[in-house]
Scaffold this motif. Structure first.
Motif, PDB file in Angstrom:
ATOM      1  N   MET A   1      42.012  31.599  50.563  1.00  0.00           N
ATOM      2  CA  MET A   1      41.422  31.115  49.313  1.00  0.00           C
ATOM      3  C   MET A   1      41.806  29.650  49.109  1.00  0.00           C
ATOM      4  SD  MET A   1      41.914  32.569  45.427  1.00  0.00           S
ATOM      5  CE  MET A   1      40.929  34.021  45.724  1.00  0.00           C
ATOM      6  N   ARG A   2      40.893  28.872  48.604  1.00  0.00           N
ATOM      7  CA  ARG A   2      41.186  27.480  48.331  1.00  0.00           C
ATOM      8  C   ARG A   2      42.219  27.363  47.222  1.00  0.00           C
ATOM      9  NH1 ARG A   2      35.077  25.979  47.244  1.00  0.00           N
ATOM     10  NH2 ARG A   2      35.371  27.978  46.201  1.00  0.00           N
ATOM     11  N   ARG A   3      42.980  26.294  47.255  1.00  0.00           N
ATOM     12  CA  ARG A   3      44.012  26.104  46.237  1.00  0.00           C
ATOM     13  C   ARG A   3      43.359  25.848  44.892  1.00  0.00           C
ATOM     14  NH1 ARG A   3      49.032  25.532  48.076  1.00  0.00           N
ATOM     15  NH2 ARG A   3      49.694  24.546  46.140  1.00  0.00           N
ATOM     16  N   PRO A   4      43.954  26.378  43.811  1.00  0.00           N
ATOM     17  CA  PRO A   4      43.387  26.164  42.490  1.00  0.00           C
ATOM     18  C   PRO A   4      43.562  24.721  42.042  1.00  0.00           C
ATOM     19  CG  PRO A   4      45.497  27.274  42.340  1.00  0.00           C
ATOM     20  CD  PRO A   4      45.154  27.216  43.800  1.00  0.00           C
ATOM     21  N   ALA A   5      42.911  24.364  40.943  1.00  0.00           N
ATOM     22  CA  ALA A   5      43.060  23.030  40.388  1.00  0.00           C
ATOM     23  C   ALA A   5      44.524  22.790  40.047  1.00  0.00           C
ATOM     24  CB  ALA A   5      42.207  22.899  39.134  1.00  0.00           C
ATOM     25  N   PRO A   6      44.985  21.527  40.109  1.00  0.00           N
ATOM     26  CA  PRO A   6      46.384  21.236  39.789  1.00  0.00           C
ATOM     27  C   PRO A   6      46.757  21.809  38.423  1.00  0.00           C
ATOM     28  CG  PRO A   6      45.304  19.309  40.712  1.00  0.00           C
ATOM     29  CD  PRO A   6      44.234  20.340  40.497  1.00  0.00           C
ATOM     30  N   TYR A   7      47.947  22.407  38.356  1.00  0.00           N
ATOM     31  CA  TYR A   7      48.366  23.046  37.124  1.00  0.00           C
ATOM     32  C   TYR A   7      48.358  22.098  35.931  1.00  0.00           C
ATOM     33  CZ  TYR A   7      49.995  27.308  39.420  1.00  0.00           C
ATOM     34  OH  TYR A   7      50.066  28.490  40.100  1.00  0.00           O
ATOM     35  N   GLY A 155      37.076  28.498  32.498  1.00  0.00           N
ATOM     36  CA  GLY A 155      37.029  27.574  33.616  1.00  0.00           C
ATOM     37  C   GLY A 155      38.286  27.563  34.461  1.00  0.00           C
ATOM     38  N   VAL A 156      39.153  28.545  34.247  1.00  0.00           N
ATOM     39  CA  VAL A 156      40.358  28.640  35.071  1.00  0.00           C
ATOM     40  C   VAL A 156      39.990  28.997  36.508  1.00  0.00           C
ATOM     41  CG1 VAL A 156      42.522  29.919  35.382  1.00  0.00           C
ATOM     42  CG2 VAL A 156      41.796  29.211  33.095  1.00  0.00           C
ATOM     43  N   VAL A 157      38.927  29.808  36.667  1.00  0.00           N
ATOM     44  CA  VAL A 157      38.370  30.106  37.986  1.00  0.00           C
ATOM     45  C   VAL A 157      36.857  29.938  37.902  1.00  0.00           C
ATOM     46  CG1 VAL A 157      40.177  31.693  38.728  1.00  0.00           C
ATOM     47  CG2 VAL A 157      38.222  32.566  37.438  1.00  0.00           C
ATOM     48  N   ALA A 160      32.823  31.182  42.792  1.00  0.00           N
ATOM     49  CA  ALA A 160      33.202  31.235  44.206  1.00  0.00           C
ATOM     50  C   ALA A 160      34.612  31.785  44.375  1.00  0.00           C
ATOM     51  CB  ALA A 160      33.082  29.843  44.825  1.00  0.00           C
ATOM     52  N   ARG A 161      35.521  31.345  43.525  1.00  0.00           N
ATOM     53  CA  ARG A 161      36.898  31.825  43.636  1.00  0.00           C
ATOM     54  C   ARG A 161      37.017  33.288  43.230  1.00  0.00           C
ATOM     55  NH1 ARG A 161      40.761  26.766  41.748  1.00  0.00           N
ATOM     56  NH2 ARG A 161      40.047  25.298  43.338  1.00  0.00           N
ATOM     57  N   LEU A 162      36.201  33.708  42.289  1.00  0.00           N
ATOM     58  CA  LEU A 162      36.192  35.126  41.935  1.00  0.00           C
ATOM     59  C   LEU A 162      35.737  35.973  43.121  1.00  0.00           C
ATOM     60  CD1 LEU A 162      34.787  35.181  38.291  1.00  0.00           C
ATOM     61  CD2 LEU A 162      37.052  35.947  39.039  1.00  0.00           C
ATOM     62  N   ASN A 163      34.703  35.510  43.804  1.00  0.00           N
ATOM     63  CA  ASN A 163      34.219  36.247  44.976  1.00  0.00           C
ATOM     64  C   ASN A 163      35.300  36.318  46.047  1.00  0.00           C
ATOM     65  OD1 ASN A 163      31.737  36.676  43.765  1.00  0.00           O
ATOM     66  ND2 ASN A 163      30.808  34.866  44.677  1.00  0.00           N
ATOM     67  N   GLU A 164      36.017  35.225  46.237  1.00  0.00           N
ATOM     68  CA  GLU A 164      37.108  35.218  47.217  1.00  0.00           C
ATOM     69  C   GLU A 164      38.238  36.143  46.774  1.00  0.00           C
ATOM     70  OE1 GLU A 164      38.153  31.135  47.519  1.00  0.00           O
ATOM     71  OE2 GLU A 164      36.270  30.550  48.480  1.00  0.00           O
ATOM     72  N   LEU A 165      38.488  36.180  45.468  1.00  0.00           N
ATOM     73  CA  LEU A 165      39.518  37.057  44.927  1.00  0.00           C
ATOM     74  C   LEU A 165      39.212  38.516  45.252  1.00  0.00           C
ATOM     75  CD1 LEU A 165      41.960  37.427  42.833  1.00  0.00           C
ATOM     76  CD2 LEU A 165      40.161  37.803  41.150  1.00  0.00           C
ATOM     77  N   PHE A 166      37.965  38.932  45.018  1.00  0.00           N
ATOM     78  CA  PHE A 166      37.604  40.326  45.267  1.00  0.00           C
ATOM     79  C   PHE A 166      37.577  40.635  46.760  1.00  0.00           C
ATOM     80  CE2 PHE A 166      36.352  40.321  40.840  1.00  0.00           C
ATOM     81  CZ  PHE A 166      36.697  41.611  40.454  1.00  0.00           C
ATOM     82  N   ALA A 167      37.323  39.640  47.576  1.00  0.00           N
ATOM     83  CA  ALA A 167      37.371  39.859  49.019  1.00  0.00           C
ATOM     84  C   ALA A 167      38.791  40.172  49.485  1.00  0.00           C
ATOM     85  CB  ALA A 167      36.830  38.634  49.754  1.00  0.00           C
ATOM     86  N   ARG A 168      39.786  39.702  48.725  1.00  0.00           N
ATOM     87  CA  ARG A 168      41.185  39.938  49.089  1.00  0.00           C
ATOM     88  C   ARG A 168      41.755  41.208  48.468  1.00  0.00           C
ATOM     89  NH1 ARG A 168      44.322  34.488  47.730  1.00  0.00           N
ATOM     90  NH2 ARG A 168      46.061  35.746  48.502  1.00  0.00           N
ATOM     91  N   LEU A 169      41.080  41.728  47.460  1.00  0.00           N
ATOM     92  CA  LEU A 169      41.564  42.943  46.808  1.00  0.00           C
ATOM     93  C   LEU A 169      41.204  44.176  47.634  1.00  0.00           C
ATOM     94  CD1 LEU A 169      40.601  42.139  43.108  1.00  0.00           C
ATOM     95  CD2 LEU A 169      42.929  42.633  43.927  1.00  0.00           C
ATOM     96  N   PRO A 170      41.953  45.267  47.483  1.00  0.00           N
ATOM     97  CA  PRO A 170      41.565  46.522  48.143  1.00  0.00           C
ATOM     98  C   PRO A 170      40.165  46.943  47.723  1.00  0.00           C
ATOM     99  CG  PRO A 170      43.818  46.659  47.319  1.00  0.00           C
ATOM    100  CD  PRO A 170      43.248  45.374  46.790  1.00  0.00           C
ATOM    101  N   ARG A 171      39.502  47.684  48.571  1.00  0.00           N
ATOM    102  CA  ARG A 171      38.101  48.039  48.359  1.00  0.00           C
ATOM    103  C   ARG A 171      37.872  48.757  47.035  1.00  0.00           C
ATOM    104  NH1 ARG A 171      33.921  48.021  51.688  1.00  0.00           N
ATOM    105  NH2 ARG A 171      35.299  47.517  53.430  1.00  0.00           N
ATOM    106  N   ARG A 172      38.855  49.512  46.564  1.00  0.00           N
ATOM    107  CA  ARG A 172      38.641  50.297  45.341  1.00  0.00           C
ATOM    108  C   ARG A 172      38.421  49.417  44.105  1.00  0.00           C
ATOM    109  NH1 ARG A 172      44.099  50.681  46.492  1.00  0.00           N
ATOM    110  NH2 ARG A 172      45.564  50.056  44.848  1.00  0.00           N
ATOM    111  N   TYR A 173      38.770  48.127  44.220  1.00  0.00           N
ATOM    112  CA  TYR A 173      38.569  47.218  43.083  1.00  0.00           C
ATOM    113  C   TYR A 173      37.217  46.495  43.140  1.00  0.00           C
ATOM    114  CZ  TYR A 173      43.572  47.754  42.201  1.00  0.00           C
ATOM    115  OH  TYR A 173      44.813  48.260  41.932  1.00  0.00           O
ATOM    116  N   ARG A 174      36.501  46.605  44.231  1.00  0.00           N
ATOM    117  CA  ARG A 174      35.281  45.820  44.417  1.00  0.00           C
ATOM    118  C   ARG A 174      34.219  46.119  43.359  1.00  0.00           C
ATOM    119  NH1 ARG A 174      35.648  44.666  50.117  1.00  0.00           N
ATOM    120  NH2 ARG A 174      37.851  44.073  50.388  1.00  0.00           N
ATOM    121  N   SER A 175      34.187  47.361  42.867  1.00  0.00           N
ATOM    122  CA  SER A 175      33.149  47.736  41.896  1.00  0.00           C
ATOM    123  C   SER A 175      33.302  46.990  40.575  1.00  0.00           C
ATOM    124  CB  SER A 175      33.191  49.252  41.633  1.00  0.00           C
ATOM    125  OG  SER A 175      34.442  49.634  41.093  1.00  0.00           O
TER     126      SER A 175
END
Length: 297
Positions: A1-7, A155-157, A160-175
């Motif tokens: 996943m790409r790095r988030p915006a600077p804190y 605007g915290v995410v 695109a980053r949400l899609n990447e987030l769900f790609a990293r989560l276990p399949r049961r969270y995809r829904s």
């Protein structure tokens, strides 16, 4: 996943992103005596051995550092102003190989997440994407959806980053992904939307109605639901405005329903039952005034 915006672009003031090491302070020219005096005078906070933060640092950051870790999970998201239901515990990310870790006095108040992180050794916060992943797994599904809606809306995410987030989560969270909606302006609004969806209602978000203004939820083209909190509806001026809006809505054939945030959060079963009974009763005044569906834009 790409790095988030600077804190520093998203965080409130008083949230340092890294601890100060004694060696770093010495490198700036401070002597050991000066460091000791600064701690004694309250200008510098000593969190643990050779680790410091400036006076006025956010208490959540200070607490996590004292436990030997960094702020994580929903506690990170709270610092960004993102909605989370559970606010009473401090979530701390701990390295699996951490040694001499303090033991919390009250285990219910400190939740430790033992995992590796790409964060720098002296970082005070878990990286945002790691915190989001932990928050989804740490909360009930509906609360996780409300948190993600909030993060997206603020605007915290981004999508695109949400899609990447769900790609990293276990399949049961995809829904959960298809249930997100960035238009939700509050976590309580998301929770009510999910209740209505379970009932089988048609729901529109943030609808503008001539003579009324923008409403949180338009349900089945006749029921207007507003999710009210003390923060935005606490003055008499607020109440007068709300009552006038409700009166205008009734005159147009809509049925306004105001739900309190505290009921949505702490009496969800009561709210869900109220919604079911309201929907079953049907639109008040529809027969007399005609369907208001065409009046929404």
């Amino acid at each position: 996943m790409r790095r988030p915006a600077p804190y520093h672009r998203l965080l409130p003031t008083g949230v340092p992103i890294s601890l100060l090491h004694r060696a770093d302070l010495r490198a700036t020219g401070a002597t050991g005596r000066q460091i000791t005096d600064a701690v004694r005078d309250g200008r510098l906070l000593r969190l643990r051995r050779d680790r410091y933060l400036p006076a006025g640092a956010h208490p959540t950051v200070c607490a996590a550092a004292r436990w030997g870790g960094r702020v994580d999970c929903v506690s990170v998201l709270q610092l960004f102003g993102v909605f989370v239901r559970e606010t009473g515990s401090l979530h701390v990310q701990m390295a699996p190989d951490a040694s001499r870790v303090p033991r919390p006095d009250d285990a219910a108040q400190v939740i430790r997440h033992w995992r590796t992180s790409r964060a720098a050794a002296d970082a005070t916060l878990a990286p945002l994407d790691e915190a989001l992943l932990a928050a989804v797994r740490c909360q009930r599904p509906r609360d996780a959806i409300a948190t993600l809606d909030s993060a997206w809306h603020l605007g915290v995410v981004d999508e695109a980053r949400l899609n990447e987030l769900f790609a990293r989560l276990p399949r049961r969270y995809r829904s959960l992904r298809r249930l997100l909606d960035r238009r939700a302006e509050s976590g309580t609004e998301t929770l009510v939307r999910l209740m209505l969806r379970a009932i089988g209602c048609g729901i529109e978000l943030q609808v503008s109605i001539d003579g009324v203004g923008r409403v949180d939820l338009l349900v089945d083209a006749w029921l207007l639901i507003e999710c009210d909190s003390e923060a935005h509806h606490g003055t008499w001026q607020d109440h007068k405005r709300d009552r006038r809006r409700d009166a205008a809505a009734v005159a147009l054939g809509y049925t306004p329903l105001r739900l309190l945030a505290e009921d949505i959060l702490y009496r969800p079963e009561w709210v869900a039952d109220l919604l079911r009974r309201t929907i079953a009763t049907g639109p008040a005044g529809r027969r007399a005034f005609g369907s208001p569906e065409k009046r929404a834009r």
